[in-house]
Write an enzyme that holds these catalytic residues in place. Structure first.
Site, PDB file in Angstrom:
ATOM      1  N   LYS A 116       0.819  -1.226   0.000  1.00 26.07           N
ATOM      2  CA  LYS A 116       0.000   0.000   0.000  1.00 26.07           C
ATOM      3  C   LYS A 116       0.851   1.275   0.000  1.00 26.07           C
ATOM      4  CE  LYS A 116      -3.340  -2.790  -0.129  1.00 26.07           C
ATOM      5  NZ  LYS A 116      -3.625  -3.258  -1.491  1.00 26.07           N
ATOM      6  N   GLU A 200      -3.119  12.358   8.799  1.00 32.29           N
ATOM      7  CA  GLU A 200      -3.753  12.593   7.493  1.00 32.29           C
ATOM      8  C   GLU A 200      -5.080  13.299   7.694  1.00 32.29           C
ATOM      9  OE1 GLU A 200      -2.521   8.778   4.687  1.00 32.29           O
ATOM     10  OE2 GLU A 200      -4.618   9.144   5.176  1.00 32.29           O
ATOM     11  N   HIS A 235     -17.008  -2.766   4.556  1.00 30.74           N
ATOM     12  CA  HIS A 235     -16.051  -2.854   3.442  1.00 30.74           C
ATOM     13  C   HIS A 235     -16.406  -3.901   2.389  1.00 30.74           C
ATOM     14  CE1 HIS A 235     -13.490   0.068   5.378  1.00 30.74           C
ATOM     15  NE2 HIS A 235     -13.606  -0.617   6.503  1.00 30.74           N
ATOM     16  N   ARG A 291      -6.478  -6.998 -10.857  1.00 31.50           N
ATOM     17  CA  ARG A 291      -7.249  -8.154 -11.334  1.00 31.50           C
ATOM     18  C   ARG A 291      -8.595  -7.635 -11.822  1.00 31.50           C
ATOM     19  NH1 ARG A 291     -11.013  -8.057  -7.370  1.00 31.50           N
ATOM     20  NH2 ARG A 291     -10.303  -7.371  -5.322  1.00 31.50           N
TER      21      ARG A 291
END
Lengths: 443, 170, 170, 443
Positions: A116, A200, A235, A291
């Site tokens: 990530k 952040e 999610h 993918r």
């Protein structure tokens, strides 16, 4: 053109790949665990090989069995589908080592995008916005407050080495910051043996928007519009649509420019998705899924492109049949994932018909949904000239759909697509959480 | 269940009109069926009709039939389906493949097979080689036994669970 | 269940008229079936199990049930289903509507109904008016009979085949 | 917008109309004969009214029952579907007389177009070519030969008052003409008490091509491309496609120009089809079907237009949602009609899925196909970027389709679409006759 392909997957995506292969004149070899011996993908494939007992770890995730099955049935390529080994660079390498084609990007690209932090840096390098935050570690409370005020509250403190929510704190005012900084750092140290934290900007209720990409591995990159996947239950995406009600022409172009640059420079090959968080007029790179994705049919509906076909052509022939400039987005498409709430035997299946309706599933009358795997059993996808017309079509198609013998979320999905807020198009990833209690009472 | 009960059960079952008896102790789950019931059930089969029968046939022969011909692709070739060890249809026990591999009866083309029909083998003795990813995996007998038949062809692909040998426990 | 019980059960079951017995102890789930029951159940079956049963019920009561609830639209309203005259379930014979029409029991709102429950009517006598396309169609008795009950509501739409009167032939 | 509509039909077309009505928010009232009480259209409609016993003449063709059912259930309109009363001007008049909207053109327009001679003259008037022939009667052999030589052999002699093949003679040379003229005239006299005959050019093995029209009744006429329906078994269409392999841009435009002129001048309302025979680069007006047609989905696939929706809007609101100039033809669509070869109970139905596949049917698991009506039980329609891709898709979809319990022509259709001559695109209405013996051996 390759003659035979092994599909290292099961269920709906395996069926999906078989369909396109058959249209391309490519023979298919299915694999199955003993729990899946009567699965539709086994019935539809030209051949099928049993690769292990029900648990995925002993069947669909056993690389050696998959590769042996491909080699001994004379396959030239392996399609990994979604999930399982589809983003496993080691598997891709093992496949290639045996002289087989892996239907996906280069293993090194998979590795890069799978990390990530590296992915985020790569995106930034090619000009894609990433969530604003401190450049490096923050430990001094005064410096933290200054940084946070520059970013704007709320902010989120994250562990540099972190993951899984550990060492994460959402902070809504300068007053709360020093204490949370200490706690986050201590949590990070306890969990990752590294107390480094950074700050952040925290996006509240952003939209989840992603671009469908297909690239030929030589620098040609197709962008097949965006998808909005903001309706998520913890999610897990539940409803997807293309285009996104929160993306205009300008944002779409800005997203695509950066994405094309990034995928071109990576010499990306095959189908992929670049995910963004959208907040108002801003968007931020999140990650790349290297993918094909479950929700690819909504992009197929608005572009008329068979994504699996182009993916296979890109990876086996290094070519695409479509010019990037010729892609047109027509109308609106919506997908409802139909999930089994219980495993069991499907005693009756009636599939909706009529214009603009597509039903992709591994269900058939009398089949069994085993308890071992993902709960998604079908995807109901519709297309219409506008969002409103597409939703009217989805509503009518969901009314026609009959699945008996197992419980599904079909009526819950119908409730959601008729919900005022969903209809308004004004919602983000927090939406499902807001309606969850109500949805759970729908039967 | 004690042995005597089992023997009595077998006797009673044999002379009764019963066609099926299922028992699943622990949480106690018992099903008894007469042939008529089974037959009737199959007469009425609708959807699963062909599939059910094909499957029935499959479990008798120890080989997979396509569950529904009508739903099957052209040129469909199934490579066999797992057979449970100790299947009641078999006279002996079945030793199956634990992996997807190439089945070799001998260490090399020049050497004799590890076992032949009639061979008596000891626990731990090699029965065959299962080659996968260029690894030669020796499959060893787990118990003393006599080879009644060899179920797979030398050099062929064997699936997970595919029958390799039928053996009699010694 | 002890072993002895099991053996007795097998004996009893074998010599009984039962075709099926399922037991699922712990939470106690027992199913007993006679052959006849199985046969009947399967006659209607297939996929449409529920539908078939609903239909079965429908023809008994003389009213339509939605053939498959799951397959039915929202707000579905069925207006009734034809009933054969002389249905065995009815105690009398059923006179049905030969057309789609509005059912009127009297010639006008001010006049008494042509027939009431208990009325004895002669063949050829008017039973009701079936208004269609502004035509007043007199429905006449085809045989002498006594009115046992009136099945349709005055002023309502009646379908083809819908029950209007239950009568006893005289 | 109307609130409720009665669908004066059954089976697949009734289901098709219900689907669009539901998407439009229009409630539906189904009608059914006692043989159809468990038909899918009855299950899907909001209400259903039994209108008679099994024979159509006593149920679906009984105007009074249909109109009474519509009036008493509070409908504002009647959709006639295809077949049955869909082109019956008297029914349309009776519907209108009761204050209901008939979803179709004006009854006088239906009458005009239903009379083949008037329709032919009307087409000619608006500049559409009709099959060349003598202006009037021919009786003198010498004049006949002169006329025939001008037309070019082969010619066909037709009875002016004729029909059903009586008084018809195909003549291939001048030498055969005088004798055939005498025989035809005698046959005509015997059959129609009128010996008048005329001569037309005989088209051997022409293509059957038709344009899909939707018009708003005020002069706006949409042309949704053409369909090729040349695969016919004794005038029953079996396979339809759009576009036609025998029509180029120029012919398509010439056909459309005349058709638009004709439909505009007729103030045509709703959906209609204008049929042509195509021979080489020439086309000739054949007739107009003043209703929607079975094969409309192929036009829906290539244009993205819901024809039933526009038909209802045209007839109830006098408007269309599409500009004639905005119609685009995308890719290729093919329909295979699935006909029951035996009535009976459908014990199993498995519907093909995946991209570009549509299955319109009134079948469901456990339903009964009664012996009383049309044999068509389903339409399998596919779409792809090219004819070849669409055919590969149809082939794959036909392989997936499972209908058990009744015999169908599905495997025969698969044989045909894979037949070399069908693949070549070079065939006419004589094609099926040529392959019929072979097709009948396909099971």
């Amino acid at each position: 053109m390759i003659q035979r392909i092994l599909i290292a997957n099961r269920g709906e995506i395996a069926v999906r790949v078989i369909r396109t292969c058959r249209e391309m004149g490519i023979e298919t070899v299915a694999v199955y665990s003993t729990a899946d011996k009567d699965n539709l993908h086994v019935k539809l494939a030209d051949q099928a090989v049993c690769i292990g007992p029900p648990p995925s770890a002993k069947s669909y995730l056993v690389k050696e069995n998959l590769i042996m099955a491909a080699l001994r049935t004379g396959c030239q390529a392996i399609h990994p589908g979604v999930g399982f080994l589809s983003e496993n660079a080691d598997f891709a390498r093992a496949v290639q080592k045996e002289g087989l084609i892996f239907i996906g990007p280069d293993p090194d690209v998979i590795d890069l995008l799978g990390d990530k932090v590296q992915a985020r840096n790569t995106a930034k390098k090619y000009g894609l916005p990433i969530t604003p935050g401190t450049e490096g570690a923050v430990s001094d409370p005064a410096a933290a407050i200054a940084a946070a005020e520059k970013l704007g509250f709320p902010v989120i403190i994250k562990a540099a080495a972190g993951g899984g929510g550990k060492g994460m704190r959402i902070v809504r005012s300068a007053a709360e910051l020093p204490e949370n900084l200490t706690i986050a750092s201590r949590e990070a140290l306890a969990n990752f043996a590294d107390g480094t934290v950074f700050i952040e900007r925290y996006l509240e209720n952003p939209r989840h928007v992603e671009l469908q990409i297909i690239a030929d591995g030589k620098g040609t990159v197709l962008v097949l519009g965006e998808r909005d996947c903001s309706v998520q239950k913890r999610h897990q995406k539940l409803i997807e649509e293309s285009p996104s009600p929160g993306v205009d022409e300008s944002m779409r172009n800005r997203m695509a420019e950066g994405a094309v640059r990034m995928f071109r420079e990576l010499k990306y090959r095959g189908a992929g998705t670049i995910e963004f968080l959208v907040s108002g007029k801003d968007f931020y790179f999140m990650e790349v899924n290297a993918r094909v994705q479950v929700e690819h049919p909504v992009s197929e509906f608005v572009t008329g492109v068979d994504i699996i076909r182009q993916q296979i052509l890109a990876c086996t022939e290094g070519k695409l049949e479509i010019e990037p400039s010729s892609v047109r987005l027509n109308g609106w498409s919506i997908e409802c994932r139909i999930n089994a709430l219980t495993p069991g035997k499907v005693s009756r299946l009636e599939v909706p018909g009529g214009p603009g309706v597509r039903f992709d599933s591994f269900l058939y009358n009398g089949c069994t949904v085993p308890p071992h795997y993902d709960s998604m059993v079908a995807k109901l996808i519709v297309h219409g000239p506008t969002r409103e017309r597409a939703l009217a079509r989805m509503n009518r198609a969901l009314q026609e759909l009959v699945i008996e013998g197992i419980k599904t979320n079909a009526s819950q999905q119908r409730w959601i697509i008729n919900h005022e807020k969903f209809r308004s198009g004004q919602f983000g990833t927090a939406y499902y959480g807001e309606i969850e209690k109500e949805v759970e009472h729908v039967h | 269940m004690d042995d005597k009960t089992l023997i009595t059960l077998v006797e009673k079952f044999g002379s009764s009109q019963l066609a099926e008896l299922e028992l699943n102790d622990g949480s106690m789950h018992l099903v008894l069926r007469k042939e008529s019931a089974i037959r009737t059930a199959l007469d009425g089969v609708s959807i699963g009709g062909a599939a059910a029968e094909a499957h029935q046939a499959a479990s008798d022969t120890g080989h997979s039939a396509a569950p529904s011909q009508a739903h099957k692709a052209d040129h469909a070739v199934h490579l066999g389906l797992p057979v449970n060890a100790g299947s009641p249809a078999a006279t002996g026990e079945i030793i199956t493949s634990p992996i997807v591999a190439t089945f070799y009866r001998a260490a090399s083309p020049d050497t004799p097979p590890f076992v032949e029909v009639g061979s008596k083998v000891k626990a731990g003795q090699t029965l065959c080689i299962l080659e996968a990813m260029k690894m030669m995996n020796h499959l060893e007998a787990e118990f003393d036994c006599e080879i009644l038949s060899v179920k797979a062809e030398n050099g062929s692909l064997v699936e997970y669970g595919q029958a390799l040998f039928e053996v009699k426990r010694l």
